[in-house]
Design a protein around this motif. Sequence first.
Motif, PDB file in Angstrom:
ATOM      1  N   ALA A  91       0.828  -1.214   0.000  1.00  0.00           N
ATOM      2  CA  ALA A  91       0.000   0.000   0.000  1.00  0.00           C
ATOM      3  C   ALA A  91       0.860   1.261   0.000  1.00  0.00           C
ATOM      4  CB  ALA A  91      -0.937  -0.006   1.202  1.00  0.00           C
ATOM      5  N   LEU A  92       2.048   1.174   0.616  1.00  0.00           N
ATOM      6  CA  LEU A  92       2.956   2.323   0.662  1.00  0.00           C
ATOM      7  C   LEU A  92       3.842   2.432  -0.573  1.00  0.00           C
ATOM      8  CD1 LEU A  92       3.943   2.225   4.429  1.00  0.00           C
ATOM      9  CD2 LEU A  92       2.588   3.989   3.271  1.00  0.00           C
ATOM     10  N   GLY A  93       3.757   1.458  -1.480  1.00  0.00           N
ATOM     11  CA  GLY A  93       4.468   1.588  -2.738  1.00  0.00           C
ATOM     12  C   GLY A  93       5.499   0.542  -3.070  1.00  0.00           C
ATOM     13  N   ALA A  94       5.669  -0.483  -2.243  1.00  0.00           N
ATOM     14  CA  ALA A  94       6.654  -1.521  -2.558  1.00  0.00           C
ATOM     15  C   ALA A  94       6.348  -2.147  -3.918  1.00  0.00           C
ATOM     16  CB  ALA A  94       6.667  -2.601  -1.482  1.00  0.00           C
ATOM     17  N   GLN A  95       7.390  -2.425  -4.661  1.00  0.00           N
ATOM     18  CA  GLN A  95       7.235  -3.055  -5.977  1.00  0.00           C
ATOM     19  C   GLN A  95       6.786  -4.495  -5.836  1.00  0.00           C
ATOM     20  OE1 GLN A  95      10.689  -2.876  -8.588  1.00  0.00           O
ATOM     21  NE2 GLN A  95      10.280  -4.947  -9.273  1.00  0.00           N
ATOM     22  N   SER A  96       7.387  -5.204  -4.849  1.00  0.00           N
ATOM     23  CA  SER A  96       7.073  -6.620  -4.690  1.00  0.00           C
ATOM     24  C   SER A  96       7.314  -7.053  -3.256  1.00  0.00           C
ATOM     25  CB  SER A  96       7.933  -7.467  -5.633  1.00  0.00           C
ATOM     26  OG  SER A  96       9.308  -7.315  -5.314  1.00  0.00           O
ATOM     27  N   CYS A  97       6.673  -8.164  -2.899  1.00  0.00           N
ATOM     28  CA  CYS A  97       6.851  -8.756  -1.573  1.00  0.00           C
ATOM     29  C   CYS A  97       7.021 -10.258  -1.705  1.00  0.00           C
ATOM     30  CB  CYS A  97       5.642  -8.495  -0.686  1.00  0.00           C
ATOM     31  SG  CYS A  97       5.482  -6.810  -0.098  1.00  0.00           S
ATOM     32  N   VAL A  98       7.978 -10.793  -0.959  1.00  0.00           N
ATOM     33  CA  VAL A  98       8.092 -12.233  -0.785  1.00  0.00           C
ATOM     34  C   VAL A  98       7.640 -12.498   0.646  1.00  0.00           C
ATOM     35  CG1 VAL A  98       9.654 -14.214  -0.645  1.00  0.00           C
ATOM     36  CG2 VAL A  98       9.939 -12.521  -2.462  1.00  0.00           C
ATOM     37  N   CYS A  99       6.588 -13.290   0.772  1.00  0.00           N
ATOM     38  CA  CYS A  99       5.981 -13.568   2.072  1.00  0.00           C
ATOM     39  C   CYS A  99       6.292 -15.013   2.441  1.00  0.00           C
ATOM     40  CB  CYS A  99       4.473 -13.367   1.996  1.00  0.00           C
ATOM     41  SG  CYS A  99       4.004 -11.759   1.334  1.00  0.00           S
ATOM     42  N   VAL A 100       6.873 -15.211   3.619  1.00  0.00           N
ATOM     43  CA  VAL A 100       7.358 -16.527   4.031  1.00  0.00           C
ATOM     44  C   VAL A 100       6.756 -16.893   5.382  1.00  0.00           C
ATOM     45  CG1 VAL A 100       9.412 -17.908   4.525  1.00  0.00           C
ATOM     46  CG2 VAL A 100       9.530 -16.058   2.836  1.00  0.00           C
ATOM     47  N   ASP A 101       6.319 -18.136   5.509  1.00  0.00           N
ATOM     48  CA  ASP A 101       5.834 -18.625   6.798  1.00  0.00           C
ATOM     49  C   ASP A 101       5.981 -20.135   6.842  1.00  0.00           C
ATOM     50  OD1 ASP A 101       3.880 -16.922   8.949  1.00  0.00           O
ATOM     51  OD2 ASP A 101       3.967 -19.092   9.219  1.00  0.00           O
ATOM     52  N   VAL A 102       5.916 -20.689   8.046  1.00  0.00           N
ATOM     53  CA  VAL A 102       5.978 -22.147   8.210  1.00  0.00           C
ATOM     54  C   VAL A 102       4.593 -22.764   8.168  1.00  0.00           C
ATOM     55  CG1 VAL A 102       8.129 -22.128   9.530  1.00  0.00           C
ATOM     56  CG2 VAL A 102       5.952 -22.031  10.735  1.00  0.00           C
ATOM     57  N   GLU A 103       3.561 -21.966   8.279  1.00  0.00           N
ATOM     58  CA  GLU A 103       2.182 -22.448   8.306  1.00  0.00           C
ATOM     59  C   GLU A 103       1.496 -22.199   6.964  1.00  0.00           C
ATOM     60  OE1 GLU A 103       0.803 -24.058  10.809  1.00  0.00           O
ATOM     61  OE2 GLU A 103       2.447 -23.752  12.230  1.00  0.00           O
ATOM     62  N   ALA A 104       0.965 -23.264   6.379  1.00  0.00           N
ATOM     63  CA  ALA A 104       0.243 -23.136   5.111  1.00  0.00           C
ATOM     64  C   ALA A 104      -0.963 -22.216   5.263  1.00  0.00           C
ATOM     65  CB  ALA A 104      -0.203 -24.516   4.614  1.00  0.00           C
ATOM     66  N   GLU A 105      -1.631 -22.282   6.407  1.00  0.00           N
ATOM     67  CA  GLU A 105      -2.797 -21.429   6.655  1.00  0.00           C
ATOM     68  C   GLU A 105      -2.417 -19.954   6.635  1.00  0.00           C
ATOM     69  OE1 GLU A 105      -1.885 -23.991   8.549  1.00  0.00           O
ATOM     70  OE2 GLU A 105      -3.523 -25.434   8.402  1.00  0.00           O
ATOM     71  N   ALA A 106      -1.241 -19.643   7.147  1.00  0.00           N
ATOM     72  CA  ALA A 106      -0.778 -18.254   7.142  1.00  0.00           C
ATOM     73  C   ALA A 106      -0.569 -17.766   5.714  1.00  0.00           C
ATOM     74  CB  ALA A 106       0.516 -18.119   7.941  1.00  0.00           C
ATOM     75  N   LEU A 107       0.016 -18.608   4.890  1.00  0.00           N
ATOM     76  CA  LEU A 107       0.245 -18.225   3.494  1.00  0.00           C
ATOM     77  C   LEU A 107      -1.079 -18.038   2.754  1.00  0.00           C
ATOM     78  CD1 LEU A 107       3.272 -20.554   2.748  1.00  0.00           C
ATOM     79  CD2 LEU A 107       3.319 -18.078   3.121  1.00  0.00           C
ATOM     80  N   LEU A 108      -2.059 -18.889   3.037  1.00  0.00           N
ATOM     81  CA  LEU A 108      -3.379 -18.734   2.418  1.00  0.00           C
ATOM     82  C   LEU A 108      -4.045 -17.431   2.881  1.00  0.00           C
ATOM     83  CD1 LEU A 108      -4.706 -22.405   2.677  1.00  0.00           C
ATOM     84  CD2 LEU A 108      -3.984 -21.192   0.604  1.00  0.00           C
ATOM     85  N   ALA A 109      -3.923 -17.121   4.168  1.00  0.00           N
ATOM     86  CA  ALA A 109      -4.500 -15.873   4.696  1.00  0.00           C
ATOM     87  C   ALA A 109      -3.811 -14.662   4.077  1.00  0.00           C
ATOM     88  CB  ALA A 109      -4.369 -15.841   6.216  1.00  0.00           C
ATOM     89  N   THR A 110      -2.487 -14.729   3.919  1.00  0.00           N
ATOM     90  CA  THR A 110      -1.758 -13.624   3.294  1.00  0.00           C
ATOM     91  C   THR A 110      -2.242 -13.423   1.869  1.00  0.00           C
ATOM     92  OG1 THR A 110       0.193 -13.911   4.672  1.00  0.00           O
ATOM     93  CG2 THR A 110       0.527 -12.831   2.558  1.00  0.00           C
ATOM     94  N   ARG A 111      -2.367 -14.513   1.125  1.00  0.00           N
ATOM     95  CA  ARG A 111      -2.835 -14.407  -0.267  1.00  0.00           C
ATOM     96  C   ARG A 111      -4.228 -13.769  -0.321  1.00  0.00           C
ATOM     97  NH1 ARG A 111      -1.293 -15.259  -5.232  1.00  0.00           N
ATOM     98  NH2 ARG A 111      -2.936 -15.505  -6.743  1.00  0.00           N
TER      99      ARG A 111
END
Length: 195
Positions: A40-60
């Motif tokens: 939202a502040l302008g980052a070109q891209s983000c790599v989001c990492v977690d050990v929990e599959a549920e966390a990655l689904l929530a992030t998406r």
Amino acid sequence: LVSKHRLCLELMHEQGLALPGSKVLDMGCGSGVLSVAAMALGAQSCVCVDVEAEALLATRENMEINFADVDDRVELLHARQVEPYGLEPHDVAFANILVGQLIRPSMVAVLATNLRPGGVLCLSGIRPGDQCETIKAAYAGWIDWDETLYAEAAASAETGGKDYWGVWSRLVGRRTAKTKLSEEVLSSLSEAAVS
């Protein structure tokens, strides 16, 4: 909003860390609060990492609610997919993770080597005092800590309050250019990560 998240968000906003064109690494992304804010502040891209599959689904899901171009700008990875020097160097890395994980040699190597020299590392989810000193020692040679950006925040009443959650702190530093992992160390970290 949890106070340890707030510490990272305040830094991101006040220091302009998610400048247009910046690449952000969010280690321990959880629901993606920090990544969504960075985008939202302008980052070109983000790599989001977690050990929990549920966390990655929530992030998406949270990314898709907020942005139309998620497939082009966001990469979701399980922590086992991220290795030292395995990603394109990032401008900013956030890790809102407890001290026990932050000081593991494999975590230190992943965070430090996937951050460009001069890039900013923001660590939260840690307690003031001994935990901060332990982290500084673990990242010695990799990160030059900026004491002027150190901050603390007590838990708010909405999250159970200080009596329950206590006080969290934030450490911020820049990646040095001089440290590099040897092939022997890389090999041992890779073997430890899969055992």
